[in-house]
Design an enzyme around this catalytic site. Structure first.
Site, PDB file in Angstrom:
ATOM      1  N   LYS A   1      54.779  49.555  21.593  1.00  0.00           N
ATOM      2  CA  LYS A   1      55.869  50.084  22.585  1.00  0.00           C
ATOM      3  C   LYS A   1      55.573  49.149  24.219  1.00  0.00           C
ATOM      4  CE  LYS A   1      52.541  53.846  23.895  1.00  0.00           C
ATOM      5  NZ  LYS A   1      52.613  53.431  25.504  1.00  0.00           N
TER       6      LYS A   1
ATOM      7  N   MET B   1      49.214  59.508  31.032  1.00  0.00           N
ATOM      8  CA  MET B   1      50.215  58.573  30.990  1.00  0.00           C
ATOM      9  C   MET B   1      50.851  58.397  29.618  1.00  0.00           C
ATOM     10  SD  MET B   1      48.656  55.430  33.480  1.00  0.00           S
ATOM     11  CE  MET B   1      46.915  55.087  32.543  1.00  0.00           C
ATOM     12  N   CYS B   2      50.516  57.768  28.886  1.00  0.00           N
ATOM     13  CA  CYS B   2      51.254  57.607  27.384  1.00  0.00           C
ATOM     14  C   CYS B   2      51.223  59.103  26.645  1.00  0.00           C
ATOM     15  CB  CYS B   2      50.639  56.389  26.847  1.00  0.00           C
ATOM     16  SG  CYS B   2      51.067  54.762  27.742  1.00  0.00           S
ATOM     17  N   VAL B   3      49.979  59.586  26.623  1.00  0.00           N
ATOM     18  CA  VAL B   3      50.035  60.923  25.941  1.00  0.00           C
ATOM     19  C   VAL B   3      50.786  61.722  26.431  1.00  0.00           C
ATOM     20  CG1 VAL B   3      48.587  62.646  25.247  1.00  0.00           C
ATOM     21  CG2 VAL B   3      47.537  60.406  24.810  1.00  0.00           C
TER      22      VAL B   3
ATOM     23  N   THR C   1      54.592  60.896  26.035  1.00  0.00           N
ATOM     24  CA  THR C   1      55.143  60.673  24.629  1.00  0.00           C
ATOM     25  C   THR C   1      55.445  62.274  24.281  1.00  0.00           C
ATOM     26  OG1 THR C   1      54.202  58.865  23.854  1.00  0.00           O
ATOM     27  CG2 THR C   1      54.682  60.157  22.165  1.00  0.00           C
TER      28      THR C   1
END
Length: 192
Positions: A88, A120-122, A125
């Site tokens: 990603k 951020m990413c957790v 998503t």
């Protein structure tokens, strides 16, 4: 005894890469995170759930720059019809990737999201999964981040555990964020 939640049929493992869980750049209590994510992966595999390992492609010079030691996934992957790696370019694992198509193609309805970084990413998503209508479980002991540095005149250092908790809480009441890893149950898609 730990209360169980309704089973999920997919596990999204976000950016559990060497740069973030080993060495000097590891998140605080990385060993706990690695143990919890390994447990989730093993149980999801046994149940026949979809397992997706998201792998962040950092910019040149970053600790997670593609094809550097820090970019490598920490957990071994068993590539196959129900397990895959998706690279990603953004925080959100759905943005400009095949994650949405993979989950839709497997007829997934509920996901557990774990990994780094919580805020951020957790979170990004998990938020998109909610927006797309998935039931989302974010076990509180299976995601982590770094301390937030002090901001003179505003606050001292914000401990990583507090940042992680706030990041999950900010997902709102539609996400299940008050359950531990041990409470997460898995099933194969189409069986719940």
């Amino acid at each position: 005894m730990t209360q169980r939640v309704r089973p999920v049929d997919a596990l999204i493992v976000v950016d559990v890469q060497s740069a973030f869980v080993t060495g000097g750049g590891a998140v605080p209590d990385a060993e706990r995170l690695v143990d919890r994510t390994a447990d989730l992966i093993a149980r999801a595999r046994r149940a026949g759930s979809v397992v997706v390992h998201l792998q962040n492609d950092g910019p040149p010079g970053a600790e997670d720059e593609p094809h550097t030691p820090g970019w490598e996934l920490h957990h071994p992957v068993r590539s196959g019809p129900t397990e895959k790696v998706i690279r990603k370019p953004h925080d959100d694992g759905f943005q400009d990737t095949e994650l949405g198509a993979v989950l839709a193609g497997a007829r997934v309805r509920a996901v557990a999201v774990c990994g780094v970084m919580s805020e951020m990413c957790v979170q990004a998503t998990a938020r998109t999964a909610l927006e797309r209508g998935y039931r989302v479980v974010v076990p509180y002991d299976a995601h982590a981040t770094q301390d937030v540095p002090a901001a003179p005149g505003i606050s001292g250092v914000v401990p990583a555990a507090m940042v992680s908790r706030v990041a999950a809480y900010a997902l709102g009441s539609d996400a299940e964020t008050t359950v531990p890893t041990a409470a997460v149950m898995f099933t194969a898609p189409g069986t719940s």
